[in-house]
Design an enzyme around this catalytic site. Sequence first.
Site, PDB file in Angstrom:
ATOM      1  N   TYR A 123      30.372  12.588 132.721  1.00 12.04           N
ATOM      2  CA  TYR A 123      29.963  12.136 131.376  1.00 12.04           C
ATOM      3  C   TYR A 123      29.422  10.708 131.412  1.00 12.04           C
ATOM      4  O   TYR A 123      28.812  10.256 130.439  1.00 12.04           O
ATOM      5  CB  TYR A 123      31.125  12.209 130.371  1.00 12.04           C
ATOM      6  CG  TYR A 123      31.714  13.590 130.157  1.00 12.04           C
ATOM      7  CD1 TYR A 123      31.100  14.729 130.684  1.00 12.04           C
ATOM      8  CD2 TYR A 123      32.879  13.773 129.431  1.00 12.04           C
ATOM      9  CE1 TYR A 123      31.648  15.997 130.497  1.00 12.04           C
ATOM     10  CE2 TYR A 123      33.423  15.037 129.238  1.00 12.04           C
ATOM     11  CZ  TYR A 123      32.807  16.145 129.777  1.00 12.04           C
ATOM     12  OH  TYR A 123      33.355  17.388 129.588  1.00 12.04           O
ATOM     13  N   ASN A 133      38.910  16.592 112.078  1.00  9.52           N
ATOM     14  CA  ASN A 133      39.305  17.488 113.165  1.00  9.52           C
ATOM     15  C   ASN A 133      40.759  17.307 113.601  1.00  9.52           C
ATOM     16  O   ASN A 133      41.259  18.095 114.409  1.00  9.52           O
ATOM     17  CB  ASN A 133      38.371  17.300 114.369  1.00  9.52           C
ATOM     18  CG  ASN A 133      36.955  17.752 114.055  1.00  9.52           C
ATOM     19  OD1 ASN A 133      36.728  18.451 113.077  1.00  9.52           O
ATOM     20  ND2 ASN A 133      36.001  17.346 114.890  1.00  9.52           N
ATOM     21  N   ARG A 151      34.449  12.951 110.758  1.00  8.96           N
ATOM     22  CA  ARG A 151      34.753  14.246 111.388  1.00  8.96           C
ATOM     23  C   ARG A 151      35.874  14.128 112.424  1.00  8.96           C
ATOM     24  O   ARG A 151      36.634  15.074 112.630  1.00  8.96           O
ATOM     25  CB  ARG A 151      33.499  14.811 112.042  1.00  8.96           C
ATOM     26  CG  ARG A 151      32.543  15.412 111.028  1.00  8.96           C
ATOM     27  CD  ARG A 151      31.327  15.934 111.738  1.00  8.96           C
ATOM     28  NE  ARG A 151      30.444  16.659 110.848  1.00  8.96           N
ATOM     29  CZ  ARG A 151      29.208  17.018 111.189  1.00  8.96           C
ATOM     30  NH1 ARG A 151      28.746  16.721 112.390  1.00  8.96           N
ATOM     31  NH2 ARG A 151      28.459  17.684 110.337  1.00  8.96           N
TER      32      ARG A 151
HETATM   33  N1  LIG Z   1      34.845  21.322 131.215  1.00  9.13           N
HETATM   34  C1  LIG Z   1      33.613  21.538 130.794  1.00  9.13           C
HETATM   35  O1  LIG Z   1      32.747  22.073 131.503  1.00  9.13           O
HETATM   36  C2  LIG Z   1      33.254  21.131 129.397  1.00  9.13           C
HETATM   37  C3  LIG Z   1      32.047  21.598 128.823  1.00  9.13           C
HETATM   38  C4  LIG Z   1      31.772  21.208 127.501  1.00  9.13           C
HETATM   39  C5  LIG Z   1      32.660  20.415 126.815  1.00  9.13           C
HETATM   40  N2  LIG Z   1      33.816  19.946 127.410  1.00  9.13           N
HETATM   41  C6  LIG Z   1      34.765  19.042 126.697  1.00  9.13           C
HETATM   42  O2  LIG Z   1      35.096  19.609 125.441  1.00  9.13           O
HETATM   43  C7  LIG Z   1      34.735  18.710 124.396  1.00  9.13           C
HETATM   44  C8  LIG Z   1      34.337  19.488 123.139  1.00  9.13           C
HETATM   45  O3  LIG Z   1      33.258  20.351 123.381  1.00  9.13           O
HETATM   46  P1  LIG Z   1      31.763  20.022 122.875  1.00  9.13           P
HETATM   47  O4  LIG Z   1      31.601  18.579 122.790  1.00  9.13           O
HETATM   48  O5  LIG Z   1      30.870  20.807 123.771  1.00  9.13           O
HETATM   49  O6  LIG Z   1      31.660  20.735 121.478  1.00  9.13           O
HETATM   50  P2  LIG Z   1      32.466  20.736 120.081  1.00  9.13           P
HETATM   51  O7  LIG Z   1      33.534  19.713 120.062  1.00  9.13           O
HETATM   52  O8  LIG Z   1      32.809  22.145 119.804  1.00  9.13           O
HETATM   53  O9  LIG Z   1      31.290  20.390 119.091  1.00  9.13           O
HETATM   54  C9  LIG Z   1      30.703  19.137 119.020  1.00  9.13           C
HETATM   55  C10 LIG Z   1      29.551  19.267 118.022  1.00  9.13           C
HETATM   56  O10 LIG Z   1      30.061  19.694 116.747  1.00  9.13           O
HETATM   57  C11 LIG Z   1      29.813  18.715 115.752  1.00  9.13           C
HETATM   58  N3  LIG Z   1      31.063  18.608 114.961  1.00  9.13           N
HETATM   59  C12 LIG Z   1      32.231  18.057 115.341  1.00  9.13           C
HETATM   60  N4  LIG Z   1      33.158  18.167 114.377  1.00  9.13           N
HETATM   61  C13 LIG Z   1      32.564  18.816 113.348  1.00  9.13           C
HETATM   62  C14 LIG Z   1      33.009  19.239 112.087  1.00  9.13           C
HETATM   63  N5  LIG Z   1      34.264  19.003 111.671  1.00  9.13           N
HETATM   64  N6  LIG Z   1      32.145  19.898 111.272  1.00  9.13           N
HETATM   65  C15 LIG Z   1      30.868  20.138 111.684  1.00  9.13           C
HETATM   66  N7  LIG Z   1      30.390  19.782 112.895  1.00  9.13           N
HETATM   67  C16 LIG Z   1      31.231  19.115 113.730  1.00  9.13           C
HETATM   68  C17 LIG Z   1      29.470  17.441 116.488  1.00  9.13           C
HETATM   69  O11 LIG Z   1      28.471  16.734 115.784  1.00  9.13           O
HETATM   70  P3  LIG Z   1      28.669  15.197 115.335  1.00  9.13           P
HETATM   71  O12 LIG Z   1      28.881  14.380 116.568  1.00  9.13           O
HETATM   72  O13 LIG Z   1      27.403  14.933 114.607  1.00  9.13           O
HETATM   73  O14 LIG Z   1      29.877  15.200 114.428  1.00  9.13           O
HETATM   74  C18 LIG Z   1      28.874  17.963 117.799  1.00  9.13           C
HETATM   75  O15 LIG Z   1      27.503  18.249 117.627  1.00  9.13           O
HETATM   76  C19 LIG Z   1      33.607  17.888 125.032  1.00  9.13           C
HETATM   77  O16 LIG Z   1      33.307  16.707 124.307  1.00  9.13           O
HETATM   78  C20 LIG Z   1      34.165  17.662 126.409  1.00  9.13           C
HETATM   79  O17 LIG Z   1      35.161  16.652 126.388  1.00  9.13           O
HETATM   80  C21 LIG Z   1      34.128  20.324 128.674  1.00  9.13           C
END
Ligand SMILES: NC(=O)c1ccc[n+]([C@@H]2O[C@H](COP(=O)([O-])OP(=O)(O)OC[C@H]3O[C@@H](n4cnc5c(N)ncnc54)[C@H](OP(=O)(O)O)[C@@H]3O)[C@@H](O)[C@H]2O)c1
Length: 261
Positions: A54, A240, A236
């Site tokens: 990251y 969350n 958010r």
């Molecule tokens: N191990 C792996 O391979 C892997 C892969 C992917 C992710 N991860 C980890 O998992 C974490 C979470 O997954 P992710 O970041 O892919 O996706 P996520 O947390 O499911 O979604 C993030 C997206 O949703 C939006 N969002 C967040 N809260 C919201 C809410 N309450 N209402 C509406 N929209 C909302 C955010 O936009 P805004 O920023 O505009 O709020 C962002 O665009 C990552 O940050 C990372 O730490 C790990």
Amino acid sequence: MTKITPHDRLTLASGGQIPLIGFGTWELQGSEAYDGVRSALEIGYRHIDTATGYGNEQLVGAALRDSGLGRDEVFVTTKCPPENAGRELETLDQSLSLLGVDFVDLWLVHWPPDGRARPETWAQFVVAQDQGRAKAIGVSNYSIGQIDELISASGRAPEVNQIPWSPYSYDPSQAAALAERGTRLEGYSPIKNSNLEQPVLVEIARAHAKTPAQVILRWHLERGFIVIPRSSKRSRIEENSDLYDFELSPEEVSRVDALAG
Ligand SMILES: NC(=O)c1ccc[n+]([C@@H]2O[C@H](COP(=O)([O-])OP(=O)(O)OC[C@H]3O[C@@H](n4cnc5c(N)ncnc54)[C@H](OP(=O)(O)O)[C@@H]3O)[C@@H](O)[C@H]2O)c1
């Protein structure tokens, strides 16, 4: 359905306690990473998920330090990129130095290197755990078969498998297979991989005066899945983690379960 408090944690195989909710930091850079982690810690998150890949470990570390919280108050996860297989311990040294900590609470193999389980890499993770530099060790994006390869080679099961997870990818057989191996399921992309306009989620959210995102996250808690939502917006980040003043009924949990393909 279940009484859950913000302080609820799951016990990992080596004895560590992982908070059910963590703050994800993928794609957060610069002030979004620093302010995001500061906000999350102020709001009450005690679990931060980062990764070498990251490119934000230094900012995460600065936010941790500036929060004034003690090292033992925050559960920190980082991950070793698959391309660093063969240089695992050097990678961990670099993570610790960027984060400014002596140990991480959880260190994950980010993806199976070259798509393979790679027991040699896992053996280095075991060394790091024995040295106390990674309190717990695990994997991410591993299949059950690959986890079994690591167990047969080392006798030590990954304590966590971090995988894409949401009501839409809910697979009780995968969850049960991980539980049988003593591996905790940590879900990622809970919001991104869901449809926040889905009528069942909207209806349940309205019934509790919450948002569909909160229903999804509460469903993880009810089911005992660790979840690490990410947002760049303080409102958010707050939303969350505001999950403790309502409960899903068993019927509501089943309706959310049924969203899986
Ligand atoms: N191990 C792996 O391979 C892997 C892969 C992917 C992710 N991860 C980890 O998992 C974490 C979470 O997954 P992710 O970041 O892919 O996706 P996520 O947390 O499911 O979604 C993030 C997206 O949703 C939006 N969002 C967040 N809260 C919201 C809410 N309450 N209402 C509406 N929209 C909302 C955010 O936009 P805004 O920023 O505009 O709020 C962002 O665009 C990552 O940050 C990372 O730490 C790990």
